[in-house]
Design an enzyme around this catalytic site. Structure first.
Site, PDB file in Angstrom:
ATOM      1  N   ASP A 162       0.864  -1.195   0.000  1.00 16.57           N
ATOM      2  CA  ASP A 162       0.000   0.000   0.000  1.00 16.57           C
ATOM      3  C   ASP A 162       0.892   1.233   0.000  1.00 16.57           C
ATOM      4  O   ASP A 162       2.131   1.127   0.100  1.00 16.57           O
ATOM      5  CB  ASP A 162      -0.983   0.005   1.186  1.00 16.57           C
ATOM      6  N   HIS A 222     -12.723  -1.013  -8.073  1.00 16.85           N
ATOM      7  CA  HIS A 222     -13.857  -0.072  -8.186  1.00 16.85           C
ATOM      8  C   HIS A 222     -13.410   1.390  -7.984  1.00 16.85           C
ATOM      9  O   HIS A 222     -14.163   2.301  -8.265  1.00 16.85           O
ATOM     10  CB  HIS A 222     -15.014  -0.469  -7.260  1.00 16.85           C
TER      11      HIS A 222
HETATM   12  C1  LIG Z   1     -10.841   1.256  -0.900  1.00 11.19           C
HETATM   13  S1  LIG Z   1      -9.355   1.028  -0.086  1.00 11.19           S
HETATM   14  C2  LIG Z   1      -9.339  -0.731   0.182  1.00 11.19           C
HETATM   15  C3  LIG Z   1      -8.403  -1.167   1.253  1.00 11.19           C
HETATM   16  C4  LIG Z   1      -8.403  -2.669   1.533  1.00 11.19           C
HETATM   17  N1  LIG Z   1      -8.088  -3.444   0.362  1.00 11.19           N
HETATM   18  C5  LIG Z   1      -9.731  -3.059   2.072  1.00 11.19           C
HETATM   19  O1  LIG Z   1     -10.591  -3.516   1.310  1.00 11.19           O
HETATM   20  O2  LIG Z   1      -9.948  -2.869   3.277  1.00 11.19           O
HETATM   21  C6  LIG Z   1      -8.176   1.223  -1.400  1.00 11.19           C
HETATM   22  C7  LIG Z   1      -6.759   1.067  -0.958  1.00 11.19           C
HETATM   23  O3  LIG Z   1      -5.915   1.261  -2.096  1.00 11.19           O
HETATM   24  C8  LIG Z   1      -4.782   1.969  -1.679  1.00 11.19           C
HETATM   25  N2  LIG Z   1      -4.139   2.612  -2.835  1.00 11.19           N
HETATM   26  C9  LIG Z   1      -4.565   3.690  -3.544  1.00 11.19           C
HETATM   27  N3  LIG Z   1      -3.690   3.968  -4.522  1.00 11.19           N
HETATM   28  C10 LIG Z   1      -2.689   3.062  -4.422  1.00 11.19           C
HETATM   29  C11 LIG Z   1      -1.479   2.847  -5.141  1.00 11.19           C
HETATM   30  N4  LIG Z   1      -1.147   3.613  -6.178  1.00 11.19           N
HETATM   31  N5  LIG Z   1      -0.691   1.819  -4.757  1.00 11.19           N
HETATM   32  C12 LIG Z   1      -1.020   1.028  -3.702  1.00 11.19           C
HETATM   33  N6  LIG Z   1      -2.159   1.175  -2.993  1.00 11.19           N
HETATM   34  C13 LIG Z   1      -2.989   2.185  -3.348  1.00 11.19           C
HETATM   35  C14 LIG Z   1      -5.330   2.956  -0.675  1.00 11.19           C
HETATM   36  O4  LIG Z   1      -4.337   3.532   0.128  1.00 11.19           O
HETATM   37  C15 LIG Z   1      -6.316   2.078   0.084  1.00 11.19           C
HETATM   38  O5  LIG Z   1      -5.715   1.432   1.165  1.00 11.19           O
HETATM   39  C1  LIG Z   2     -19.134   1.904   1.429  1.00 11.43           C
HETATM   40  O1  LIG Z   2     -18.026   1.311   0.873  1.00 11.43           O
HETATM   41  C2  LIG Z   2     -16.991   2.072   0.368  1.00 11.43           C
HETATM   42  C3  LIG Z   2     -15.956   1.382  -0.221  1.00 11.43           C
HETATM   43  C4  LIG Z   2     -14.883   2.069  -0.710  1.00 11.43           C
HETATM   44  O2  LIG Z   2     -13.868   1.407  -1.261  1.00 11.43           O
HETATM   45  C5  LIG Z   2     -14.839   3.473  -0.622  1.00 11.43           C
HETATM   46  C6  LIG Z   2     -13.724   4.246  -1.133  1.00 11.43           C
HETATM   47  O3  LIG Z   2     -12.755   3.705  -1.663  1.00 11.43           O
HETATM   48  C7  LIG Z   2     -13.798   5.650  -0.991  1.00 11.43           C
HETATM   49  O4  LIG Z   2     -12.771   6.366  -1.454  1.00 11.43           O
HETATM   50  C8  LIG Z   2     -14.910   6.228  -0.390  1.00 11.43           C
HETATM   51  C9  LIG Z   2     -15.135   7.657  -0.187  1.00 11.43           C
HETATM   52  C10 LIG Z   2     -16.440   8.115  -0.057  1.00 11.43           C
HETATM   53  C11 LIG Z   2     -16.677   9.467   0.144  1.00 11.43           C
HETATM   54  C12 LIG Z   2     -15.638  10.343   0.242  1.00 11.43           C
HETATM   55  O5  LIG Z   2     -15.837  11.667   0.431  1.00 11.43           O
HETATM   56  C13 LIG Z   2     -14.328   9.873   0.137  1.00 11.43           C
HETATM   57  O6  LIG Z   2     -13.332  10.734   0.243  1.00 11.43           O
HETATM   58  C14 LIG Z   2     -14.087   8.532  -0.073  1.00 11.43           C
HETATM   59  O7  LIG Z   2     -15.918   5.462   0.072  1.00 11.43           O
HETATM   60  C15 LIG Z   2     -15.908   4.128  -0.037  1.00 11.43           C
HETATM   61  C16 LIG Z   2     -16.990   3.433   0.469  1.00 11.43           C
END
Ligand SMILES: C[S@@+](CC[C@H](N)C(=O)[O-])C[C@H]1O[C@@H](n2cnc3c(N)ncnc32)[C@H](O)[C@@H]1O
Ligand SMILES: COc1cc(O)c2c(=O)c(O)c(-c3ccc(O)c(O)c3)oc2c1
Length: 357
Positions: free
Chosen positions: A223, A261
């Site tokens: 990450d 996504h």
């Molecule tokens: C929606 S979160 C999902 C985190 C985790 N996989 C989960 O489901 O709990 C997306 C993750 O992608 C990471 N991310 C975003 N851009 C990235 C990059 N260029 N390289 C590695 N990780 C990245 C973010 O920091 C974040 O932790």
């Molecule tokens: C409910 O499940 C999810 C799952 C996700 O992976 C995300 C996500 O990646 C995300 O950036 C955000 C998000 C939503 C509103 C914001 O203002 C913001 O800065 C980030 O919400 C999420 C919600």
């Protein structure tokens, strides 16, 4: 009897009643946040008896000013209407947790989306949602940029408090999903693998659970540096700070939970191609495991479908990305050069998909 617009009075009254529900619905998440802040789900969970009386509940609230005790039954009535608590009238005004309410208990064994409720009520998130109207008139990529002047990921890198709230929300969800991943419902997905990279694995909640359940499987969390921070791995768990668009460690398999996504089709194909280069061959069990939503997959569950539509809207306004139908997923997999895919199981609102080189 019809009015001037040919709408009968009954229809008008129904429509007006429904519109009050929309108008007042902004209070629901505020009341849930309030219950979390007061510690109500934790107190009900820890109570020796599953049903707790109103007076015992009030007595157990550590931060409640005595002049506000009469507000608690009002708050509880709203939260009972909302399905978080059961109200037991016969037992003299008692309350218990519903299964949804249990998801608000801090560090609950079966996982919790308590921190997701807090994230969804964060001013940064609320201001993003409030900026959609302005965003539609400007030329910026996302409503997040309209509200905050930079992308969600850059903002997380610069604001440690918001970064922490976002990562906690993801970690709470990950603990919930991890229990399913290492249970019978996903049996076979990780068996036989020798190494796995959880790309965008956040603070490592999923990888920690998998590493614990499969001691001979080496798990690597990749990450961004501000997410990994100073996390140290141990045993069969390792943390690597870096961008997935630069370098992905080689491994038997890759996990992408709630990653694709966040990205548009072009970025997804780029990332999936890099994943394909980093995993073992098909003969050696190489695969990419995706946990993400399949739109239009739960058509008979109205509530799930509504949540999927809202998630799609969130992705469009925060990341200029989208949720995908099975056809759209298949197109991405083929464009990235994968030879096949299988939807292994449904995990509620999301699905677990395997794709093969
Ligand atoms: C929606 S979160 C999902 C985190 C985790 N996989 C989960 O489901 O709990 C997306 C993750 O992608 C990471 N991310 C975003 N851009 C990235 C990059 N260029 N390289 C590695 N990780 C990245 C973010 O920091 C974040 O932790
Ligand atoms: C409910 O499940 C999810 C799952 C996700 O992976 C995300 C996500 O990646 C995300 O950036 C955000 C998000 C939503 C509103 C914001 O203002 C913001 O800065 C980030 O919400 C999420 C919600």
């Amino acid at each position: 009897m019809a009015n001037n617009n040919n709408i009968c009075a009954y229809e008008l009254i129904e429509a007006e009643a429904q519109s009050w529900d929309y108008i007042l619905s902004y209070l629901r998440p505020s009341c849930i946040k309030c219950a979390i802040q007061l510690g109500i789900p934790d107190i009900l969970h820890k109570n020796a008896h599953p049903i707790m009386s109103l007076s015992d509940l009030i007595a157990a609230l550590p931060n409640l000013n005595p002049s506000k005790t009469t507000f608690i039954p009002i708050l509880m009535r709203v939260l009972v209407d909302f399905g978080l608590f059961n109200y037991h009238h016969q037992q003299g005004d008692g309350y218990s947790l519903t299964s949804v309410g249990r998801l608000l208990v801090e560090n609950h064994l079966s996982g919790s989306n308590r921190s997701f409720f807090l994230f969804a009520q964060h001013p940064v998130v609320l201001n993003t949602a409030a900026s959609v109207g302005d965003w539609l008139k400007d030329d910026l990529r996302t409503a997040f940029e309209t509200a905050h002047g930079k992308s969600h990921w850059d903002y997380c890198g610069e604001d440690a408090e918001f970064n922490g709230v976002f990562n906690d929300a993801m970690a709470g969800d990950s603990r919930f999903i991890s229990n399913l991943l290492i249970s019978d419902c996903c049996a076979g997905v990780f068996e036989g693998l020798t190494s796995l990279v959880d790309i965008g694995g956040g603070t490592g909640a999923v990888a920690m659970a998998i590493a614990g359940a499969f001691p001979s499987l080496k798990c690597i969390v990749l990450d961004l540096p501000h997410v990994i921070a100073d996390r140290k791995g141990s045993g069969n768990l390792e943390f690597v700070a870096g961008s997935m668009f630069d370098k992905i460690p080689n491994a038997n398999a890759i996990l992408l939970k709630w990653i694709l996504h966040n990205w548009n089709d072009e970025d997804c194909v780029k990332l999936l191609k890099k994943c394909k280069e980093s995993i073992s061959s098909k003969e050696n069990g190489g695969k990419v495991i995706i946990i993400d939503m399949i739109m239009e997959d739960n058509c008979n569950n109205k509530q799930l479908v509504q949540s999927q539509h809202l998630m799609d809207l969130i992705m469009r306004i925060t990341c200029a990305s989208k949720e995908r139908t099975e056809k759209e997923w298949e197109k991405l997999f083929l464009e990235a050069g994968f030879n096949g895919y299988k939807i292994i199981t449904s995990l509620g609102i999301r699905s677990l998909i395997e794709i093969y080189p």
